[in-house]
Design a protein around this motif. Structure first.
Motif, mmCIF file in Angstrom:
data_model
loop_
_atom_site.group_PDB
_atom_site.id
_atom_site.type_symbol
_atom_site.label_atom_id
_atom_site.label_comp_id
_atom_site.label_asym_id
_atom_site.label_seq_id
_atom_site.Cartn_x
_atom_site.Cartn_y
_atom_site.Cartn_z
ATOM 1 N N ARG A 146 -3.180 3.426 -1.619
ATOM 2 C CA ARG A 146 -3.841 2.511 -2.772
ATOM 3 C C ARG A 146 -2.842 1.219 -2.681
ATOM 4 O O ARG A 146 -1.772 1.338 -2.642
ATOM 5 C CB ARG A 146 -3.424 3.243 -3.954
ATOM 6 C CG ARG A 146 -4.344 4.387 -4.142
ATOM 7 C CD ARG A 146 -3.910 5.110 -5.440
ATOM 8 N NE ARG A 146 -2.492 5.647 -5.436
ATOM 9 C CZ ARG A 146 -2.261 6.875 -5.378
ATOM 10 N NH1 ARG A 146 -2.970 7.709 -4.940
ATOM 11 N NH2 ARG A 146 -0.674 7.204 -5.453
ATOM 12 N N ASP A 195 2.270 -6.907 -13.813
ATOM 13 C CA ASP A 195 0.933 -6.682 -12.671
ATOM 14 C C ASP A 195 0.325 -8.028 -12.212
ATOM 15 O O ASP A 195 0.456 -9.016 -13.205
ATOM 16 C CB ASP A 195 -0.121 -5.886 -13.669
ATOM 17 C CG ASP A 195 0.211 -4.272 -13.724
ATOM 18 O OD1 ASP A 195 0.888 -3.844 -12.777
ATOM 19 O OD2 ASP A 195 -0.481 -3.520 -14.459
ATOM 20 N N HIS A 227 -1.123 -1.890 -4.455
ATOM 21 C CA HIS A 227 -0.560 -2.416 -5.643
ATOM 22 C C HIS A 227 -0.085 -3.654 -5.687
ATOM 23 O O HIS A 227 0.307 -4.193 -4.542
ATOM 24 C CB HIS A 227 0.660 -1.537 -5.781
ATOM 25 C CG HIS A 227 0.336 -0.106 -6.015
ATOM 26 N ND1 HIS A 227 0.407 0.414 -6.953
ATOM 27 C CD2 HIS A 227 0.611 0.815 -5.105
ATOM 28 C CE1 HIS A 227 0.151 1.948 -6.844
ATOM 29 N NE2 HIS A 227 0.322 2.396 -5.442
ATOM 30 N N CYS A 281 10.123 1.290 -1.581
ATOM 31 C CA CYS A 281 10.166 0.735 -2.801
ATOM 32 C C CYS A 281 10.443 -0.843 -2.700
ATOM 33 O O CYS A 281 10.795 -1.353 -1.509
ATOM 34 C CB CYS A 281 11.349 1.318 -3.608
ATOM 35 S SG CYS A 281 12.962 1.321 -3.244
ATOM 36 N N THR A 290 6.912 0.543 -11.503
ATOM 37 C CA THR A 290 7.931 1.182 -12.225
ATOM 38 C C THR A 290 9.443 1.007 -11.890
ATOM 39 O O THR A 290 9.805 1.223 -10.820
ATOM 40 C CB THR A 290 7.490 2.901 -12.257
ATOM 41 O OG1 THR A 290 6.002 2.961 -12.344
ATOM 42 C CG2 THR A 290 8.469 3.434 -13.182
ATOM 43 N N ARG A 300 0.846 -1.232 -0.040
ATOM 44 C CA ARG A 300 -0.017 0.039 -0.159
ATOM 45 C C ARG A 300 0.871 1.170 0.161
ATOM 46 O O ARG A 300 1.882 1.223 0.865
ATOM 47 C CB ARG A 300 -0.895 0.029 1.274
ATOM 48 C CG ARG A 300 -1.893 -1.009 1.206
ATOM 49 C CD ARG A 300 -3.169 -0.681 2.297
ATOM 50 N NE ARG A 300 -3.898 -1.768 2.316
ATOM 51 C CZ ARG A 300 -5.062 -1.882 1.420
ATOM 52 N NH1 ARG A 300 -5.239 -1.120 0.422
ATOM 53 N NH2 ARG A 300 -5.638 -3.162 1.516
ATOM 54 N N ASP A 301 0.773 2.153 -0.851
ATOM 55 C CA ASP A 301 1.670 3.382 -1.231
ATOM 56 C C ASP A 301 1.276 3.932 -0.022
ATOM 57 O O ASP A 301 0.114 4.080 1.103
ATOM 58 C CB ASP A 301 1.480 4.217 -2.367
ATOM 59 C CG ASP A 301 0.106 4.557 -2.835
ATOM 60 O OD1 ASP A 301 -0.812 4.626 -1.928
ATOM 61 O OD2 ASP A 301 -0.162 4.642 -4.110
ATOM 62 N N ASP A 309 4.327 1.239 -7.677
ATOM 63 C CA ASP A 309 3.389 0.736 -8.920
ATOM 64 C C ASP A 309 4.038 -0.018 -9.668
ATOM 65 O O ASP A 309 3.641 -0.311 -10.976
ATOM 66 C CB ASP A 309 2.966 2.161 -9.488
ATOM 67 C CG ASP A 309 3.970 2.816 -10.024
ATOM 68 O OD1 ASP A 309 5.265 2.456 -10.160
ATOM 69 O OD2 ASP A 309 3.739 3.906 -10.784
ATOM 70 N N ARG A 359 -2.929 -9.071 -10.896
ATOM 71 C CA ARG A 359 -4.568 -8.479 -10.653
ATOM 72 C C ARG A 359 -5.502 -9.552 -9.800
ATOM 73 O O ARG A 359 -6.837 -9.125 -9.743
ATOM 74 C CB ARG A 359 -5.319 -8.302 -11.960
ATOM 75 C CG ARG A 359 -4.813 -7.375 -12.857
ATOM 76 C CD ARG A 359 -5.141 -5.934 -12.686
ATOM 77 N NE ARG A 359 -4.599 -5.193 -13.538
ATOM 78 C CZ ARG A 359 -4.028 -3.849 -12.938
ATOM 79 N NH1 ARG A 359 -4.437 -3.293 -12.076
ATOM 80 N NH2 ARG A 359 -3.478 -3.047 -14.037
ATOM 81 N N HIS A 392 1.919 -6.795 -7.835
ATOM 82 C CA HIS A 392 2.823 -7.278 -8.779
ATOM 83 C C HIS A 392 3.490 -8.578 -8.444
ATOM 84 O O HIS A 392 3.545 -9.094 -7.464
ATOM 85 C CB HIS A 392 4.031 -6.098 -8.920
ATOM 86 C CG HIS A 392 3.394 -4.652 -9.363
ATOM 87 N ND1 HIS A 392 2.934 -4.161 -8.414
ATOM 88 C CD2 HIS A 392 3.080 -4.173 -10.534
ATOM 89 C CE1 HIS A 392 2.601 -2.913 -8.906
ATOM 90 N NE2 HIS A 392 2.568 -2.849 -10.093
#
Length: 179
Positions: free
Chosen positions: A118, A168, A120, A141, A156, A113-114, A154, A170, A122
């Motif tokens: 949110r 990703d 994320h 990170c 990146t 969670r950022d 995210d 999902r 992956h």
């Protein structure tokens, strides 16, 4: 690249008659670039160089063998992590700024969670060589322990050698964990 003896690999590529390499400069690119120009030019023009033996890419390195083996165990330990359970039981336990590895079937998932809360999710596989990434709470990170790549929450890429983002994921349901 950091050779175990801290000396770059400069000279004829092992097994090649007309291919020369210069690598393993350990952050000393300007100095080793000059040395490489002297060694390789000598090998091409005269078939020899006074420094060819010291920098030979095919040399047997016996100095610091223990350190070399220890550092290469990092990759083996990372790949062994694909067999372990996750770190938390459910994604609901993640607070803003937290990340953890979860398992979904045969896959390891990097979930965080950022700072804004949110979620994320992956693949936990670094896109450089496939080692399992780990959450770095200080820098917020994902870090790869094998070669130092870093990824934003995210996915990146932030620092290489990886250039592609984390894949990703999902479907973070049915996650198994160590708890």
């Amino acid at each position: 690249m950091e050779p175990a003896d801290y000396i770059g690999f400069i000279g004829r590529n092992s097994g090649d008659k007309h291919r020369y390499i210069a690598t393993g400069d350990s952050g000393q690119g300007i100095t080793n670039g000059v040395i490489a120009s002297l060694v390789i030019a000598g090998l091409i023009l005269d078939g020899n160089s006074p420094w060819a033996k010291a920098y030979d890419p095919a040399r047997m390195i016996t100095k610091n063998v223990g350190k070399y083996l220890s550092e290469n165990m990092t990759a083996l330990r990372s790949f062994a992590e694909y067999l372990t359970l996750g770190q938390i039981a459910s994604i609901e336990r993640l607070k803003p700024g937290e990340g953890a590895l979860l398992r979904s079937g045969l896959k390891k998932i990097a979930v965080c969670r950022d700072q804004q809360g949110r979620l994320h999710s992956h693949s936990a596989s670094c896109t450089h060589m496939g080692c399992v990434v780990h959450w770095n709470s200080a820098e917020q990170c994902w870090d790869c322990p094998c070669h130092g790549s870093q990824f934003a929450p995210d996915g990146t890429p932030l620092n290489g050698p990886a250039v592609a983002p984390l894949a990703d994921f999902r479907q973070p349901h049915r996650l198994e964990a160590a708890e």
